[in-house]
Scaffold this motif. Sequence first.
Motif, PDB file in Angstrom:
ATOM      1  N   LYS A 113       1.274  -4.411   4.552  1.00 18.06           N
ATOM      2  CA  LYS A 113       0.341  -5.039   3.613  1.00 18.06           C
ATOM      3  C   LYS A 113      -1.097  -4.642   3.932  1.00 18.06           C
ATOM      4  O   LYS A 113      -1.897  -4.380   3.035  1.00 18.06           O
ATOM      5  CB  LYS A 113       0.493  -6.561   3.651  1.00 18.06           C
ATOM      6  CG  LYS A 113       1.726  -7.058   2.948  1.00 18.06           C
ATOM      7  CD  LYS A 113       1.807  -8.566   2.974  1.00 18.06           C
ATOM      8  CE  LYS A 113       3.046  -9.053   2.238  1.00 18.06           C
ATOM      9  NZ  LYS A 113       3.149 -10.518   2.245  1.00 18.06           N
ATOM     10  N   VAL A 114      -1.427  -4.581   5.216  1.00 18.65           N
ATOM     11  CA  VAL A 114      -2.777  -4.180   5.619  1.00 18.65           C
ATOM     12  C   VAL A 114      -3.035  -2.731   5.229  1.00 18.65           C
ATOM     13  O   VAL A 114      -4.098  -2.392   4.693  1.00 18.65           O
ATOM     14  CB  VAL A 114      -2.974  -4.384   7.140  1.00 18.65           C
ATOM     15  CG1 VAL A 114      -4.266  -3.751   7.617  1.00 18.65           C
ATOM     16  CG2 VAL A 114      -2.958  -5.861   7.482  1.00 18.65           C
ATOM     17  N   VAL A 115      -2.068  -1.855   5.491  1.00 21.75           N
ATOM     18  CA  VAL A 115      -2.223  -0.435   5.152  1.00 21.75           C
ATOM     19  C   VAL A 115      -2.380  -0.265   3.642  1.00 21.75           C
ATOM     20  O   VAL A 115      -3.220   0.510   3.177  1.00 21.75           O
ATOM     21  CB  VAL A 115      -1.026   0.386   5.684  1.00 21.75           C
ATOM     22  CG1 VAL A 115      -1.035   1.789   5.124  1.00 21.75           C
ATOM     23  CG2 VAL A 115      -1.043   0.422   7.198  1.00 21.75           C
ATOM     24  N   ILE A 116      -1.589  -0.977   2.880  1.00 22.22           N
ATOM     25  CA  ILE A 116      -1.673  -0.890   1.419  1.00 22.22           C
ATOM     26  C   ILE A 116      -3.035  -1.362   0.934  1.00 22.22           C
ATOM     27  O   ILE A 116      -3.673  -0.716   0.095  1.00 22.22           O
ATOM     28  CB  ILE A 116      -0.527  -1.684   0.764  1.00 22.22           C
ATOM     29  CG1 ILE A 116       0.792  -0.940   0.974  1.00 22.22           C
ATOM     30  CG2 ILE A 116      -0.791  -1.911  -0.718  1.00 22.22           C
ATOM     31  CD1 ILE A 116       2.016  -1.740   0.575  1.00 22.22           C
ATOM     32  N   ALA A 117      -3.526  -2.462   1.489  1.00 22.98           N
ATOM     33  CA  ALA A 117      -4.840  -2.966   1.087  1.00 22.98           C
ATOM     34  C   ALA A 117      -5.937  -1.960   1.434  1.00 22.98           C
ATOM     35  O   ALA A 117      -6.843  -1.712   0.625  1.00 22.98           O
ATOM     36  CB  ALA A 117      -5.109  -4.309   1.760  1.00 22.98           C
ATOM     37  N   GLY A 160      -1.914   7.784  -4.370  1.00 19.31           N
ATOM     38  CA  GLY A 160      -1.431   6.840  -5.381  1.00 19.31           C
ATOM     39  C   GLY A 160       0.082   6.792  -5.429  1.00 19.31           C
ATOM     40  O   GLY A 160       0.684   5.704  -5.479  1.00 19.31           O
ATOM     41  N   VAL A 161       0.720   7.945  -5.377  1.00 21.70           N
ATOM     42  CA  VAL A 161       2.188   7.999  -5.405  1.00 21.70           C
ATOM     43  C   VAL A 161       2.762   7.347  -4.157  1.00 21.70           C
ATOM     44  O   VAL A 161       3.695   6.539  -4.218  1.00 21.70           O
ATOM     45  CB  VAL A 161       2.668   9.473  -5.532  1.00 21.70           C
ATOM     46  CG1 VAL A 161       4.158   9.581  -5.277  1.00 21.70           C
ATOM     47  CG2 VAL A 161       2.316  10.017  -6.898  1.00 21.70           C
ATOM     48  N   ARG A 162       2.202   7.709  -3.012  1.00 18.02           N
ATOM     49  CA  ARG A 162       2.706   7.133  -1.747  1.00 18.02           C
ATOM     50  C   ARG A 162       2.456   5.636  -1.686  1.00 18.02           C
ATOM     51  O   ARG A 162       3.257   4.888  -1.133  1.00 18.02           O
ATOM     52  CB  ARG A 162       2.066   7.847  -0.569  1.00 18.02           C
ATOM     53  CG  ARG A 162       2.594   9.251  -0.428  1.00 18.02           C
ATOM     54  CD  ARG A 162       2.048   9.946   0.767  1.00 18.02           C
ATOM     55  NE  ARG A 162       2.566  11.316   0.826  1.00 18.02           N
ATOM     56  CZ  ARG A 162       2.025  12.264   1.511  1.00 18.02           C
ATOM     57  NH1 ARG A 162       0.940  12.033   2.220  1.00 18.02           N
ATOM     58  NH2 ARG A 162       2.549  13.476   1.519  1.00 18.02           N
ATOM     59  N   LEU A 163       1.351   5.194  -2.234  1.00 21.25           N
ATOM     60  CA  LEU A 163       1.045   3.767  -2.253  1.00 21.25           C
ATOM     61  C   LEU A 163       2.061   3.007  -3.100  1.00 21.25           C
ATOM     62  O   LEU A 163       2.551   1.948  -2.692  1.00 21.25           O
ATOM     63  CB  LEU A 163      -0.374   3.547  -2.782  1.00 21.25           C
ATOM     64  CG  LEU A 163      -0.894   2.128  -2.786  1.00 21.25           C
ATOM     65  CD1 LEU A 163      -0.930   1.572  -1.378  1.00 21.25           C
ATOM     66  CD2 LEU A 163      -2.295   2.093  -3.390  1.00 21.25           C
ATOM     67  N   ARG A 164       2.396   3.556  -4.254  1.00 23.03           N
ATOM     68  CA  ARG A 164       3.416   2.916  -5.097  1.00 23.03           C
ATOM     69  C   ARG A 164       4.765   2.853  -4.371  1.00 23.03           C
ATOM     70  O   ARG A 164       5.448   1.836  -4.393  1.00 23.03           O
ATOM     71  CB  ARG A 164       3.554   3.648  -6.422  1.00 23.03           C
ATOM     72  CG  ARG A 164       2.463   3.340  -7.425  1.00 23.03           C
ATOM     73  CD  ARG A 164       2.767   3.920  -8.802  1.00 23.03           C
ATOM     74  NE  ARG A 164       2.862   5.369  -8.793  1.00 23.03           N
ATOM     75  CZ  ARG A 164       1.837   6.203  -8.872  1.00 23.03           C
ATOM     76  NH1 ARG A 164       0.613   5.722  -8.960  1.00 23.03           N
ATOM     77  NH2 ARG A 164       2.012   7.514  -8.874  1.00 23.03           N
ATOM     78  N   ARG A 214       8.907  -0.237  -1.226  1.00 18.98           N
ATOM     79  CA  ARG A 214       9.652  -0.437   0.016  1.00 18.98           C
ATOM     80  C   ARG A 214       9.297  -1.764   0.662  1.00 18.98           C
ATOM     81  O   ARG A 214      10.156  -2.432   1.241  1.00 18.98           O
ATOM     82  CB  ARG A 214       9.389   0.714   0.988  1.00 18.98           C
ATOM     83  CG  ARG A 214      10.193   1.930   0.630  1.00 18.98           C
ATOM     84  CD  ARG A 214      10.077   2.991   1.701  1.00 18.98           C
ATOM     85  NE  ARG A 214       9.455   4.135   1.046  1.00 18.98           N
ATOM     86  CZ  ARG A 214       8.494   4.875   1.530  1.00 18.98           C
ATOM     87  NH1 ARG A 214       8.025   4.639   2.723  1.00 18.98           N
ATOM     88  NH2 ARG A 214       7.995   5.875   0.849  1.00 18.98           N
ATOM     89  N   LEU A 215       8.037  -2.157   0.570  1.00 23.19           N
ATOM     90  CA  LEU A 215       7.603  -3.428   1.139  1.00 23.19           C
ATOM     91  C   LEU A 215       8.308  -4.593   0.448  1.00 23.19           C
ATOM     92  O   LEU A 215       8.779  -5.519   1.097  1.00 23.19           O
ATOM     93  CB  LEU A 215       6.085  -3.568   1.018  1.00 23.19           C
ATOM     94  CG  LEU A 215       5.480  -4.864   1.534  1.00 23.19           C
ATOM     95  CD1 LEU A 215       5.738  -5.002   3.026  1.00 23.19           C
ATOM     96  CD2 LEU A 215       3.988  -4.888   1.260  1.00 23.19           C
ATOM     97  N   VAL A 216       8.382  -4.526  -0.858  1.00 21.49           N
ATOM     98  CA  VAL A 216       9.072  -5.580  -1.613  1.00 21.49           C
ATOM     99  C   VAL A 216      10.553  -5.634  -1.210  1.00 21.49           C
ATOM    100  O   VAL A 216      11.106  -6.709  -0.979  1.00 21.49           O
ATOM    101  CB  VAL A 216       8.913  -5.359  -3.137  1.00 21.49           C
ATOM    102  CG1 VAL A 216       9.838  -6.253  -3.929  1.00 21.49           C
ATOM    103  CG2 VAL A 216       7.475  -5.585  -3.550  1.00 21.49           C
ATOM    104  N   ASP A 217      11.179  -4.457  -1.087  1.00 24.15           N
ATOM    105  CA  ASP A 217      12.579  -4.407  -0.667  1.00 24.15           C
ATOM    106  C   ASP A 217      12.758  -4.999   0.730  1.00 24.15           C
ATOM    107  O   ASP A 217      13.704  -5.754   0.986  1.00 24.15           O
ATOM    108  CB  ASP A 217      13.106  -2.969  -0.680  1.00 24.15           C
ATOM    109  CG  ASP A 217      13.202  -2.394  -2.086  1.00 24.15           C
ATOM    110  OD1 ASP A 217      13.196  -3.189  -3.057  1.00 24.15           O
ATOM    111  OD2 ASP A 217      13.278  -1.153  -2.209  1.00 24.15           O
ATOM    112  N   LEU A 218      11.841  -4.663   1.636  1.00 21.80           N
ATOM    113  CA  LEU A 218      11.924  -5.173   3.002  1.00 21.80           C
ATOM    114  C   LEU A 218      11.729  -6.679   3.033  1.00 21.80           C
ATOM    115  O   LEU A 218      12.447  -7.386   3.746  1.00 21.80           O
ATOM    116  CB  LEU A 218      10.886  -4.476   3.881  1.00 21.80           C
ATOM    117  CG  LEU A 218      10.901  -4.807   5.362  1.00 21.80           C
ATOM    118  CD1 LEU A 218      12.259  -4.484   5.970  1.00 21.80           C
ATOM    119  CD2 LEU A 218       9.812  -4.035   6.079  1.00 21.80           C
ATOM    120  N   GLU A 219      10.784  -7.178   2.253  1.00 20.34           N
ATOM    121  CA  GLU A 219      10.567  -8.626   2.191  1.00 20.34           C
ATOM    122  C   GLU A 219      11.815  -9.337   1.673  1.00 20.34           C
ATOM    123  O   GLU A 219      12.211 -10.375   2.211  1.00 20.34           O
ATOM    124  CB  GLU A 219       9.375  -8.951   1.287  1.00 20.34           C
ATOM    125  CG  GLU A 219       8.053  -8.709   1.937  1.00 20.34           C
ATOM    126  CD  GLU A 219       6.886  -9.063   1.029  1.00 20.34           C
ATOM    127  OE1 GLU A 219       5.983  -9.762   1.501  1.00 20.34           O
ATOM    128  OE2 GLU A 219       6.894  -8.634  -0.142  1.00 20.34           O
TER     129      GLU A 219
END
Length: 104
Positions: A18-22, A47-51, A56-61
Amino acid sequence: MSEQITAANKDKLVSDLKVVIADTEELLRATTGVAGEKVVELRERLGVRLRDAKERLVDLEHAVIDKTKAAARATDDFVHDEPWKAVGVAALVGLALGVLIGRR
């Protein structure tokens, strides 16, 4: 015990992502007005890598939440199926904590 460590690691990973994405979103906003072929290409790749990272973050959560719910259900089932064993385990843990605290 290793599942608790794994869950803690997953929670830390989610937090770090989340920190890296922000930070990446902030970087993209800060470079909006910058021109140049390499900058434009880098912004597109970021932008592509961020998406992808967000997905992946949502899947991990969701995975962490599902495992936590499964552990809670298993504990609840155990307590309902074996109430006296649960009381005994709780009593032993309480006794052990009492001995440890009493030594100080």
